[in-house]
Design a protein around this motif. Structure first.
Motif, PDB file in Angstrom:
ATOM      1  N   GLY A   1      51.573  28.983  67.249  1.00 18.23           N
ATOM      2  CA  GLY A   1      52.846  28.355  67.562  1.00 18.23           C
ATOM      3  C   GLY A   1      52.597  27.298  68.612  1.00 18.23           C
ATOM      4  O   GLY A   1      51.729  26.434  68.461  1.00 18.23           O
ATOM      5  N   ASP A   2      53.335  27.366  69.692  1.00 17.94           N
ATOM      6  CA  ASP A   2      53.128  26.424  70.793  1.00 17.94           C
ATOM      7  C   ASP A   2      52.362  27.053  71.940  1.00 17.94           C
ATOM      8  O   ASP A   2      52.384  26.584  73.062  1.00 17.94           O
ATOM      9  N   ARG A   3      51.675  28.175  71.646  1.00 13.71           N
ATOM     10  CA  ARG A   3      50.957  28.909  72.697  1.00 13.71           C
ATOM     11  C   ARG A   3      49.463  28.850  72.424  1.00 13.71           C
ATOM     12  O   ARG A   3      49.008  29.070  71.290  1.00 13.71           O
TER      13      ARG A   3
ATOM     14  N   VAL B   1      41.556  31.921  63.235  1.00 13.56           N
ATOM     15  CA  VAL B   1      40.901  32.736  64.267  1.00 13.56           C
ATOM     16  C   VAL B   1      41.926  33.202  65.304  1.00 13.56           C
ATOM     17  O   VAL B   1      41.926  34.336  65.779  1.00 13.56           O
ATOM     18  N   ALA B   2      42.851  32.265  65.670  1.00 14.07           N
ATOM     19  CA  ALA B   2      43.899  32.620  66.642  1.00 14.07           C
ATOM     20  C   ALA B   2      44.783  33.740  66.118  1.00 14.07           C
ATOM     21  O   ALA B   2      45.140  34.685  66.857  1.00 14.07           O
ATOM     22  N   VAL B   3      45.135  33.655  64.820  1.00 13.73           N
ATOM     23  CA  VAL B   3      45.955  34.711  64.217  1.00 13.73           C
ATOM     24  C   VAL B   3      45.211  36.037  64.238  1.00 13.73           C
ATOM     25  O   VAL B   3      45.757  37.087  64.563  1.00 13.73           O
ATOM     26  N   ALA B   4      43.900  35.983  63.896  1.00 16.72           N
ATOM     27  CA  ALA B   4      43.102  37.207  63.883  1.00 16.72           C
ATOM     28  C   ALA B   4      43.003  37.797  65.281  1.00 16.72           C
ATOM     29  O   ALA B   4      43.097  39.020  65.471  1.00 16.72           O
ATOM     30  N   MET B   5      42.833  36.919  66.275  1.00 17.41           N
ATOM     31  CA  MET B   5      42.749  37.407  67.651  1.00 17.41           C
ATOM     32  C   MET B   5      44.076  38.050  68.099  1.00 17.41           C
ATOM     33  O   MET B   5      44.096  39.089  68.776  1.00 17.41           O
ATOM     34  N   GLU B   6      45.177  37.436  67.721  1.00 20.42           N
ATOM     35  CA  GLU B   6      46.488  37.981  68.100  1.00 20.42           C
ATOM     36  C   GLU B   6      46.738  39.327  67.430  1.00 20.42           C
ATOM     37  O   GLU B   6      47.257  40.264  68.034  1.00 20.42           O
TER      38      GLU B   6
ATOM     39  N   ALA C   1      44.448  41.382  66.494  1.00 18.43           N
ATOM     40  CA  ALA C   1      43.591  42.373  67.155  1.00 18.43           C
ATOM     41  C   ALA C   1      44.225  42.835  68.471  1.00 18.43           C
ATOM     42  O   ALA C   1      44.205  44.014  68.828  1.00 18.43           O
ATOM     43  N   ARG C   2      44.786  41.840  69.197  1.00 14.42           N
ATOM     44  CA  ARG C   2      45.422  42.196  70.467  1.00 14.42           C
ATOM     45  C   ARG C   2      46.641  43.095  70.244  1.00 14.42           C
ATOM     46  O   ARG C   2      46.847  44.090  70.946  1.00 14.42           O
ATOM     47  N   LEU C   3      47.462  42.730  69.249  1.00 14.90           N
ATOM     48  CA  LEU C   3      48.650  43.542  68.949  1.00 14.90           C
ATOM     49  C   LEU C   3      48.264  44.947  68.491  1.00 14.90           C
ATOM     50  O   LEU C   3      48.915  45.928  68.838  1.00 14.90           O
ATOM     51  N   HIS C   4      47.190  45.026  67.673  1.00 15.26           N
ATOM     52  CA  HIS C   4      46.748  46.335  67.191  1.00 15.26           C
ATOM     53  C   HIS C   4      46.306  47.216  68.356  1.00 15.26           C
ATOM     54  O   HIS C   4      46.638  48.403  68.423  1.00 15.26           O
ATOM     55  N   GLU C   5      45.564  46.559  69.291  1.00 16.76           N
ATOM     56  CA  GLU C   5      45.120  47.319  70.461  1.00 16.76           C
ATOM     57  C   GLU C   5      46.321  47.778  71.295  1.00 16.76           C
ATOM     58  O   GLU C   5      46.377  48.931  71.763  1.00 16.76           O
ATOM     59  N   HIS C   6      47.305  46.887  71.432  1.00 24.76           N
ATOM     60  CA  HIS C   6      48.507  47.253  72.200  1.00 24.76           C
ATOM     61  C   HIS C   6      49.282  48.377  71.506  1.00 24.76           C
ATOM     62  O   HIS C   6      49.791  49.300  72.142  1.00 24.76           O
ATOM     63  N   LEU C   7      49.338  48.250  70.163  1.00 21.04           N
ATOM     64  CA  LEU C   7      50.051  49.275  69.398  1.00 21.04           C
ATOM     65  C   LEU C   7      49.370  50.633  69.539  1.00 21.04           C
ATOM     66  O   LEU C   7      50.032  51.664  69.687  1.00 21.04           O
ATOM     67  N   GLU C   8      48.044  50.615  69.488  1.00 24.03           N
ATOM     68  CA  GLU C   8      47.308  51.861  69.670  1.00 24.03           C
ATOM     69  C   GLU C   8      47.576  52.456  71.049  1.00 24.03           C
ATOM     70  O   GLU C   8      47.716  53.686  71.197  1.00 24.03           O
ATOM     71  N   GLN C   9      47.666  51.571  72.036  1.00 15.65           N
ATOM     72  CA  GLN C   9      47.972  52.057  73.380  1.00 15.65           C
ATOM     73  C   GLN C   9      49.384  52.675  73.439  1.00 15.65           C
ATOM     74  O   GLN C   9      49.603  53.716  74.072  1.00 15.65           O
ATOM     75  N   LEU C  10      50.339  51.987  72.768  1.00 15.81           N
ATOM     76  CA  LEU C  10      51.714  52.511  72.737  1.00 15.81           C
ATOM     77  C   LEU C  10      51.785  53.857  72.026  1.00 15.81           C
ATOM     78  O   LEU C  10      52.456  54.790  72.469  1.00 15.81           O
ATOM     79  N   VAL C  11      51.065  53.917  70.849  1.00 13.04           N
ATOM     80  CA  VAL C  11      51.065  55.169  70.082  1.00 13.04           C
ATOM     81  C   VAL C  11      50.460  56.295  70.909  1.00 13.04           C
ATOM     82  O   VAL C  11      50.967  57.418  70.950  1.00 13.04           O
ATOM     83  N   ALA C  12      49.358  55.986  71.594  1.00 18.46           N
ATOM     84  CA  ALA C  12      48.702  57.007  72.413  1.00 18.46           C
ATOM     85  C   ALA C  12      49.640  57.472  73.536  1.00 18.46           C
ATOM     86  O   ALA C  12      49.733  58.672  73.832  1.00 18.46           O
ATOM     87  N   ALA C  13      50.328  56.485  74.146  1.00 21.21           N
ATOM     88  CA  ALA C  13      51.246  56.831  75.224  1.00 21.21           C
ATOM     89  C   ALA C  13      52.421  57.672  74.700  1.00 21.21           C
ATOM     90  O   ALA C  13      52.832  58.661  75.319  1.00 21.21           O
ATOM     91  N   ARG C  14      52.963  57.219  73.545  1.00 18.25           N
ATOM     92  CA  ARG C  14      54.083  57.959  72.967  1.00 18.25           C
ATOM     93  C   ARG C  14      53.651  59.366  72.541  1.00 18.25           C
ATOM     94  O   ARG C  14      54.389  60.341  72.723  1.00 18.25           O
ATOM     95  N   THR C  15      52.466  59.445  71.950  1.00 12.82           N
ATOM     96  CA  THR C  15      51.965  60.756  71.525  1.00 12.82           C
ATOM     97  C   THR C  15      51.802  61.687  72.709  1.00 12.82           C
ATOM     98  O   THR C  15      52.173  62.863  72.667  1.00 12.82           O
ATOM     99  N   LEU C  16      51.229  61.130  73.800  1.00 12.69           N
ATOM    100  CA  LEU C  16      51.068  61.930  75.006  1.00 12.69           C
ATOM    101  C   LEU C  16      52.423  62.386  75.545  1.00 12.69           C
ATOM    102  O   LEU C  16      52.590  63.530  75.945  1.00 12.69           O
ATOM    103  N   ALA C  17      53.394  61.431  75.511  1.00 12.45           N
ATOM    104  CA  ALA C  17      54.734  61.770  75.998  1.00 12.45           C
ATOM    105  C   ALA C  17      55.383  62.857  75.140  1.00 12.45           C
ATOM    106  O   ALA C  17      56.005  63.794  75.652  1.00 12.45           O
TER     107      ALA C  17
END
Length: 465
Positions: A3-5, A35-40, A42-58
């Motif tokens: 986008g513009d980022r 490449v930018a889309v792939a990087m984003e 990957a970043r979102l997937h990592e964030h999602l995994e972190q959220l899932v792990a946090a939610r699962t722990l909760a």
């Protein structure tokens, strides 16, 4: 770019000048975006995994907290499937049904723990909840080790994620409350018996009616199975039933009623009550060794407990009042105190009825004597200690010509003719002062002055004391 980022830099370096023309730069620009889309991603997937792990722990923490709360809950908490089978239960619930662990009862229908008379009603309660309704039900259950408890359960629908219906319920033990309620009900019934019998005592004037009413009130107001009153004969040592109410079905006819315990088949409670002059109680006929001879006959008629109260007449054993209940432990200490008071009231009434009967007999005899005196042809006079006339009969009125009102309060000397020797009067009074009777003859004078000879019999009259 995304986008513009700007998300990063892609740097390409070659050995020669002019390696990248306009077309190649456009291609490389597209590659950079990919490449930018792939990087984003990957970043979102990592964030999602972190959220899932946090939610699962909760969730796991929350579930652990919930399990801890449920396990610590002092009431029974359980989950039941659509077939009424146990899926989950906390420690309090397992203790309530007397299970050592969940595996011991997993998959067991809860209705199997409900007493038979209430089992179908419990199943209807479960069906109501499975249809989506909140419901409550109070029932009696039997634990795995045979303990009976009254419980109050509240349930709500608890559907599984796949839509299968389940039931979540919380159940509390209300046995003590039920015991207290039942005790209050029993005491109220005994109070009603006591009140009814006391009312009867005031109203009735015949022993047989008192006995019939006492038995009827004990059965109808006291909710007892059977009640009977029997009279004890001290000479034959036998008890004869006089009145009864409730379910007999030939029970008394089968029961030997000697008032002594050395005769086979004798009623042990009646014997004990008469011998010891105090109530005899059996709160469980099925196991009490004293009741062996009459146990089968009693249990066939649903008699589960019995109490026999001695009835006294003039402080001596006169008879027994026997009560039979349909439940064990029916005669506790508080109830016995009221029933003892009842038996004493009946004994008191029996005393009073006998006293009243003797009084009526005495009055009847006195009435007959009075009629005989009044209608006697002989002249009869009663005086006080001062020789003043208190009573004269019709024979005196006819013999002397004096009316009653003319002689009451006067001395019998009004009849003296003056022709009786003084020694005769002296002899008469000598006998009377010694408390002896006297016989003789007087020449008396009537009111009109005419004289007549009268044979006299004089006797002192003593009061009862």
């Amino acid at each position: 770019w995304l986008g513009d980022r700007t998300v990063g830099l892609m740097n390409l370096v070659g050995p020669n000048q002019g390696l990248f023309d306009e077309v190649e730069l456009k291609v490389l620009h597209g590659v950079g975006k990919q490449v930018a889309v792939a990087m984003e991603r990957a970043r979102l997937h990592e964030h999602l995994e972190q959220l899932v792990a946090a939610r699962t722990l909760a969730l796991r923490t929350s579930e652990a907290h919930l399990r801890t709360i449920i396990e610590a809950e002092p009431e029974c908490v359980k989950i039941v499937d659509a077939q009424g089978r146990l899926v989950q239960m906390n420690a309090a619930g397992l203790a309530m049904i007397e299970a050592d662990n969940l595996e011991q009862v997993l998959g067991t229908p809860v209705s199997a723990l409900v007493v038979a008379p209430q089992r179908e009603a419990y199943r209807a309660f479960e069906r109501s909840v499975l249809e989506g309704k909140r419901a409550a039900f109070e029932f009696e259950m039997v634990g795995l080790k045979g303990t009976h408890r009254w419980v109050d359960t509240h349930a709500v629908p608890l559907p599984e994620p796949d839509g299968r219906p389940q039931i979540l319920s919380i159940t509390r033990d209300v046995t003590q409350r039920k015991v207290s309620e039942d005790k209050i009900k029993r005491l109220n019934r005994i109070y009603a018996v006591l009140s009814g019998i006391n009312t009867t005592i005031v109203r009735v004037r015949e022993e047989q009616e008192l006995f019939r009413e006492a038995c009827r009130i004990a059965v109808e107001h006291g909710r007892l199975c059977f009640a009977w009153i029997g009279q004890f004969d001290a000479d034959t040592r036998q008890v004869t039933p006089l009145a009864q109410a409730g379910r007999d079905d030939g029970f008394l006819a089968q029961l030997a009623l000697p008032g002594r315990g050395d005769i086979p088949g004798s009623c042990p409670l009646a014997t004990q009550a008469l011998t010891e002059e105090r109530p005899a109680v059996c709160n469980d006929i099925a196991v009490d060794p004293r009741m062996q001879a009459m146990r089968d006959a009693a249990l066939q008629r649903d008699y589960r407990a019995a109490a026999v109260f001695p009835l006294l007449l003039e402080q001596r054993p006169w008879g027994v009042f026997s009560l039979y209940a349909a439940e064990t432990d029916a005669f506790d200490e508080e109830e016995m105190q009221l029933l003892i008071e009842m038996s004493r009231d009946i004994s008191y009434a029996l005393d009073n009825l006998r006293i009243e009967a003797r009084r009526k007999q005495a009055e009847d005899e006195l009435r007959k004597l009075s009629l005989a005196v009044e209608q006697s042809q002989s002249a009869i006079v009663i005086t006080d200690l001062d020789a003043k006339i208190e009573y004269v009969n019709e024979g005196f009125v006819k013999s002397t010509g004096y009316g009653r009102e003319e002689v009451i309060g006067r001395n019998p000397s009004i009849l003296h003719s003056g022709k009786n020797p003084g020694s005769v009067y002296a002899d008469m009074w000598a006998h009377l002062t010694r408390g002896e009777t006297w016989k003789g003859e007087f020449i008396n004078r009537r009111k009109d002055g005419g004289e007549y000879i009268e044979s006299i019999f004089v006797s002192p009259v003593r009061d009862a004391d």
